[in-house]
Design a protein around this motif. Structure first.
Motif, PDB file in Angstrom:
ATOM      1  N   ILE A 103       0.831  -1.209   0.000  1.00 36.40           N
ATOM      2  CA  ILE A 103       0.000   0.000   0.000  1.00 36.40           C
ATOM      3  C   ILE A 103       0.861   1.252   0.000  1.00 36.40           C
ATOM      4  N   SER A 104       1.903   1.239   0.838  1.00 35.04           N
ATOM      5  CA  SER A 104       2.786   2.413   0.907  1.00 35.04           C
ATOM      6  C   SER A 104       3.475   2.665  -0.428  1.00 35.04           C
ATOM      7  N   ILE A 105       3.865   1.597  -1.116  1.00 35.69           N
ATOM      8  CA  ILE A 105       4.518   1.738  -2.421  1.00 35.69           C
ATOM      9  C   ILE A 105       3.549   2.305  -3.458  1.00 35.69           C
ATOM     10  N   ILE A 106       2.336   1.766  -3.492  1.00 36.88           N
ATOM     11  CA  ILE A 106       1.341   2.221  -4.461  1.00 36.88           C
ATOM     12  C   ILE A 106       0.999   3.694  -4.235  1.00 36.88           C
ATOM     13  N   LEU A 107       0.768   4.070  -2.978  1.00 41.02           N
ATOM     14  CA  LEU A 107       0.405   5.455  -2.675  1.00 41.02           C
ATOM     15  C   LEU A 107       1.548   6.424  -2.953  1.00 41.02           C
ATOM     16  N   SER A 108       2.781   5.936  -2.834  1.00 45.88           N
ATOM     17  CA  SER A 108       3.932   6.820  -3.033  1.00 45.88           C
ATOM     18  C   SER A 108       4.051   7.313  -4.470  1.00 45.88           C
ATOM     19  N   PHE A 109       3.401   6.624  -5.418  1.00 47.92           N
ATOM     20  CA  PHE A 109       3.413   7.096  -6.800  1.00 47.92           C
ATOM     21  C   PHE A 109       2.522   8.317  -6.976  1.00 47.92           C
TER      22      PHE A 109
END
Length: 384
Positions: free
Chosen positions: A235-241
């Motif tokens: 989730i953190s990776i996806i939101l960081s985009f």
């Protein structure tokens, strides 16, 4: 257990000594309290009992960090059979930079780690208590939405209908209560996020963390710990985009995955004949040494240029001392968080002296009747 208890006690006493002697109540601490109001109640309780000082300021986090180590050790009993293996896993968990930082500064991460560990422990021993605990988390902080999200996938995987229904309800209530919103234009903070994870785990340990996640994805015996770590990280990776995320909303859930990291390492090590284990021994020694060196750099960063990344942890206390020696007991300014930190050290709110903090120039100026009477170079102020 006695060995872990002794080592962790000594280690966290050291953290307490370090925090009291070298760290100030910082602007970052104030921001953490604003974002997690529960900290106000925790600190207020401790201040009421023990008084208001640097020792008591760090005490709640230190105690919770110590409990986290013991809880982690208890959870390793479900995954690692040998006492020696559980000891090494707990030692690594204790030395992870993110674990040290969360146990040293005023922040919510150490409490999220505690509640996550507690939930996993009760889920393994008494599921109904774990469900009650999940319900209590709903109104504590919006970051628990990541935990509920991960548990939805886990409950589907395990066909646990009770946990699935509860996770869906708790996620909806939590999102609605905190008005959770995913906003912002795509800006690509992916690299910034990865850099932060590098700091939390230490660089080479983080690489092994990624490898272990990959391995866990294809493990047919993966359980709740994997799902919590994997999906919160994802989730953190996806939101960081799309937006800059607050790392303490996600990283605490990933630290428990140290159990799997050690488990996979030991499985790979022990399936090989003794003559083919040298590479794995070297890998363990290398990772442990780099982790230890990174921790040393963390403690001694006040002597390096890296101190500028966390300057407010070092200059507030000496600044307050210098102002008090100049009989400047009342102050005001636009930087309300800076004012709150100075209030902690006995400088009250007043309209006689104005303080201006120029972060980019590393300067703090004091004005009296619009005339500058003092100026301090922040980089030269030190708690030593």
């Amino acid at each position: 257990m006695k060995k872990i208890l002794f080592i962790s006690l000594i280690f966290y006493l050291f953290l307490l000594w370090y925090g009291v002697n070298f760290l100030s109540f910082s602007i970052v601490d104030v921001r953490s309290i604003e974002h997690f109001p529960v900290l106000n109640y925790i600190l207020g309780f401790f201040f009421k009992i023990f008084g208001k000082n640097d020792f008591v300021l760090r005490l709640p986090e230190i105690i919770t960090g110590f409990i986290n180590v013991l809880l982690f050790y208890k959870i390793t009993e479900f995954y690692l059979k040998k006492e020696k293996d559980r000891f090494y896993a707990t030692l690594i968990f204790m030395l992870i930079p993110g674990m040290i930082i969360s146990s040293l500064i005023v922040n919510k991460s150490v409490y999220i780690i505690f509640l996550t560990l507690l939930f996993v422990y009760f889920y393994k021993t008494n599921k109904y208590v774990s469900y009650v605990l999940l319900g209590l988390m709903v109104f504590l902080d919006y970051s628990f939405i990541s935990l509920y999200f991960a548990l939805i996938f886990y409950s589907i995987y395990k066909r646990d209908n009770i946990l699935l229904v509860l996770s869906l309800i708790f996620l909806a209530v939590n999102a609605n209560y905190f008005n959770y919103d995913i906003g912002g234009k795509p800006k690509g903070h992916f690299l910034d996020l990865f850099g932060t994870y590098f700091l939390i785990f230490s660089p080479f340990v983080f690489i092994y963390f990624l490898f272990s996640l990959y391995k866990g994805f294809f493990d047919k015996k993966r359980d709740i710990v994997f799902f919590i770590a994997f999906f919160t990280f994802l989730i953190s990776i996806i939101l960081s985009f799309r937006q800059r995320i607050k790392i303490d909303d996600y990283a605490p859930y990933t630290l428990i995955y140290v159990i799997y990291m050690v488990k996979y390492y030991l499985n790979s090590y022990r399936v090989r004949l003794p003559q083919f284990r040298k590479t794995y021994k070297a890998l363990f020694v290398f990772l442990f040494i780099t982790l230890f060196v990174f921790d040393l750099a963390l403690f001694f960063n006040r002597y390096t240029p890296a101190r500028n990344l966390s300057r407010s942890y070092y200059f507030i206390k000496p600044l307050a001392d210098k102002l008090l020696k100049k009989n400047i007991n009342y102050i005001y300014g636009k930087n309300k968080r800076l004012i709150k930190t100075l209030n902690f050290y006995g400088i009250k709110n007043g309209d006689k002296y104005k303080i201006v903090y120029q972060k980019r120039k590393n300067k703090v100026s004091i004005f009296h009747k619009n005339r500058k009477i003092l100026e301090f170079d922040v980089s030269k102020l030190n708690t030593l």
